[in-house]
Design a protein around this motif. Structure first.
Motif, PDB file in Angstrom:
ATOM      1  N   GLU A   1       0.825  -1.213   0.000  1.00 41.64           N
ATOM      2  CA  GLU A   1       0.000   0.000   0.000  1.00 41.64           C
ATOM      3  C   GLU A   1       0.860   1.264   0.000  1.00 41.64           C
ATOM      4  O   GLU A   1       0.526   2.250  -0.649  1.00 41.64           O
ATOM      5  CB  GLU A   1      -0.946   0.003   1.199  1.00 41.64           C
ATOM      6  N   SER A   2       1.994   1.242   0.735  1.00 43.29           N
ATOM      7  CA  SER A   2       2.850   2.432   0.757  1.00 43.29           C
ATOM      8  C   SER A   2       3.500   2.660  -0.604  1.00 43.29           C
ATOM      9  O   SER A   2       3.643   3.798  -1.046  1.00 43.29           O
ATOM     10  CB  SER A   2       3.919   2.310   1.850  1.00 43.29           C
ATOM     11  N   LEU A   3       3.895   1.590  -1.280  1.00 47.45           N
ATOM     12  CA  LEU A   3       4.459   1.742  -2.624  1.00 47.45           C
ATOM     13  C   LEU A   3       3.403   2.221  -3.613  1.00 47.45           C
ATOM     14  O   LEU A   3       3.698   3.007  -4.521  1.00 47.45           O
ATOM     15  CB  LEU A   3       5.062   0.422  -3.101  1.00 47.45           C
ATOM     16  N   LYS A   4       2.175   1.765  -3.424  1.00 47.46           N
ATOM     17  CA  LYS A   4       1.086   2.195  -4.305  1.00 47.46           C
ATOM     18  C   LYS A   4       0.807   3.682  -4.106  1.00 47.46           C
ATOM     19  O   LYS A   4       0.569   4.418  -5.062  1.00 47.46           O
ATOM     20  CB  LYS A   4      -0.173   1.379  -4.011  1.00 47.46           C
ATOM     21  N   ALA A   5       0.862   4.138  -2.853  1.00 43.84           N
ATOM     22  CA  ALA A   5       0.572   5.544  -2.548  1.00 43.84           C
ATOM     23  C   ALA A   5       1.743   6.461  -2.887  1.00 43.84           C
ATOM     24  O   ALA A   5       1.568   7.675  -2.965  1.00 43.84           O
ATOM     25  CB  ALA A   5       0.226   5.681  -1.072  1.00 43.84           C
ATOM     26  N   ALA A   6       2.937   5.887  -3.093  1.00 45.08           N
ATOM     27  CA  ALA A   6       4.125   6.705  -3.345  1.00 45.08           C
ATOM     28  C   ALA A   6       4.062   7.427  -4.684  1.00 45.08           C
ATOM     29  O   ALA A   6       4.829   8.352  -4.918  1.00 45.08           O
ATOM     30  CB  ALA A   6       5.380   5.838  -3.281  1.00 45.08           C
ATOM     31  N   GLY A   7       3.174   7.058  -5.525  1.00 43.51           N
ATOM     32  CA  GLY A   7       3.047   7.743  -6.805  1.00 43.51           C
ATOM     33  C   GLY A   7       3.437   6.834  -7.951  1.00 43.51           C
ATOM     34  O   GLY A   7       3.968   5.746  -7.781  1.00 43.51           O
TER      35      GLY A   7
ATOM     36  N   VAL B   1      -0.396 -11.658  -4.689  1.00 45.96           N
ATOM     37  CA  VAL B   1      -0.852 -10.419  -5.309  1.00 45.96           C
ATOM     38  C   VAL B   1       0.405  -9.595  -5.575  1.00 45.96           C
ATOM     39  O   VAL B   1       1.150  -9.275  -4.656  1.00 45.96           O
ATOM     40  CB  VAL B   1      -1.827  -9.639  -4.396  1.00 45.96           C
ATOM     41  N   LEU B   2       0.641  -9.297  -6.842  1.00 46.08           N
ATOM     42  CA  LEU B   2       1.820  -8.537  -7.229  1.00 46.08           C
ATOM     43  C   LEU B   2       1.439  -7.089  -7.504  1.00 46.08           C
ATOM     44  O   LEU B   2       0.444  -6.827  -8.171  1.00 46.08           O
ATOM     45  CB  LEU B   2       2.452  -9.124  -8.497  1.00 46.08           C
ATOM     46  N   LEU B   3       2.220  -6.168  -6.994  1.00 46.20           N
ATOM     47  CA  LEU B   3       2.076  -4.768  -7.349  1.00 46.20           C
ATOM     48  C   LEU B   3       3.084  -4.513  -8.455  1.00 46.20           C
ATOM     49  O   LEU B   3       4.287  -4.661  -8.246  1.00 46.20           O
ATOM     50  CB  LEU B   3       2.344  -3.857  -6.150  1.00 46.20           C
ATOM     51  N   ILE B   4       2.580  -4.154  -9.642  1.00 45.17           N
ATOM     52  CA  ILE B   4       3.462  -3.963 -10.785  1.00 45.17           C
ATOM     53  C   ILE B   4       3.257  -2.586 -11.399  1.00 45.17           C
ATOM     54  O   ILE B   4       2.237  -1.936 -11.179  1.00 45.17           O
ATOM     55  CB  ILE B   4       3.242  -5.041 -11.872  1.00 45.17           C
ATOM     56  N   ARG B   5       4.259  -2.169 -12.151  1.00 39.26           N
ATOM     57  CA  ARG B   5       4.123  -1.000 -13.019  1.00 39.26           C
ATOM     58  C   ARG B   5       3.729  -1.542 -14.383  1.00 39.26           C
ATOM     59  O   ARG B   5       4.525  -2.230 -15.032  1.00 39.26           O
ATOM     60  CB  ARG B   5       5.452  -0.267 -13.143  1.00 39.26           C
ATOM     61  N   PRO B   6       2.529  -1.247 -14.845  1.00 38.55           N
ATOM     62  CA  PRO B   6       2.143  -1.782 -16.156  1.00 38.55           C
ATOM     63  C   PRO B   6       2.991  -1.158 -17.265  1.00 38.55           C
ATOM     64  O   PRO B   6       3.363   0.006 -17.197  1.00 38.55           O
ATOM     65  CB  PRO B   6       0.672  -1.404 -16.295  1.00 38.55           C
ATOM     66  N   ASP B   7       3.298  -1.962 -18.249  1.00 34.38           N
ATOM     67  CA  ASP B   7       4.099  -1.515 -19.385  1.00 34.38           C
ATOM     68  C   ASP B   7       3.179  -0.777 -20.364  1.00 34.38           C
ATOM     69  O   ASP B   7       2.282  -1.382 -20.947  1.00 34.38           O
ATOM     70  CB  ASP B   7       4.742  -2.728 -20.052  1.00 34.38           C
TER      71      ASP B   7
END
Length: 167
Positions: free
Chosen positions: A79-85, A133-139
């Motif tokens: 969640e913190s990585l998701k909120a980091a921008g 559940v993976l948090l990814i940066r979509p390409d």
């Protein structure tokens, strides 16, 4: 053998419940026998059996609490990585179909869109398990608004920011 960190440890199983009940009944029988035969050894055994059963159950409960604590920490990091921008999304690994030295063929579900598709994921430092559940940066080259989804999505190792168990 490596244990799957995604699976929540089970505290009570039918076999464990039956074994505990049998052990406690045996302890009562041995306690009664110790008074009728007047054997201190039987009394010690009858007192040891419930202690062993309680220690086993306590260990199982502690393992589940530890798993819950670690899962909560992983979700906080996610969640913190998701909120980091930045643009991120969550995908759930449904199956790991063909692990290979350089990566694995997996089936993922895009959580936001509830879309299921096959994917290739590059090898990561940690193994990938079904239920992660993976948090990814979509390409952006693969997924674009208004464009069709690719038949197979490719996830590079640097696109995976964090993972957490499906709770």
């Amino acid at each position: 053998m490596q244990m799957n960190p995604v699976l929540r440890p089970r505290v009570a199983t039918p076999a464990l419940i039956v074994a505990s009940a049998v052990a406690l009944v045996l302890a009562v029988i041995l306690a009664v026998l110790s008074f009728t035969i007047s054997g201190t050894a039987w009394l010690l055994v009858s007192l040891t059996i419930p202690c062993v059963v309680l220690l086993f159950w306590a260990q199982r409960l502690r393992g589940q609490r530890q798993w819950q604590t670690e899962a909560a920490e992983q979700w906080k990091l996610l969640e913190s990585l998701k909120a980091a921008g930045g643009t991120t999304t969550e995908v759930t690994v449904l199956t790991v179909d063909a692990p290979q030295p350089t990566g694995a063929w997996i089936t993922i579900r895009w959580n936001r869109f509830d879309y299921i598709q096959p994917a290739w994921i590059e090898a990561l430092p940690e193994p990938i398990w079904p239920g992660s559940v993976l948090l990814i940066r979509p390409d952006p080259a693969q997924v674009q608004p208004g464009a069709p989804w690719p038949s197979t999505y490719r996830i590079s190792g640097d696109q995976v920011l964090a993972w957490a168990p499906l709770v």
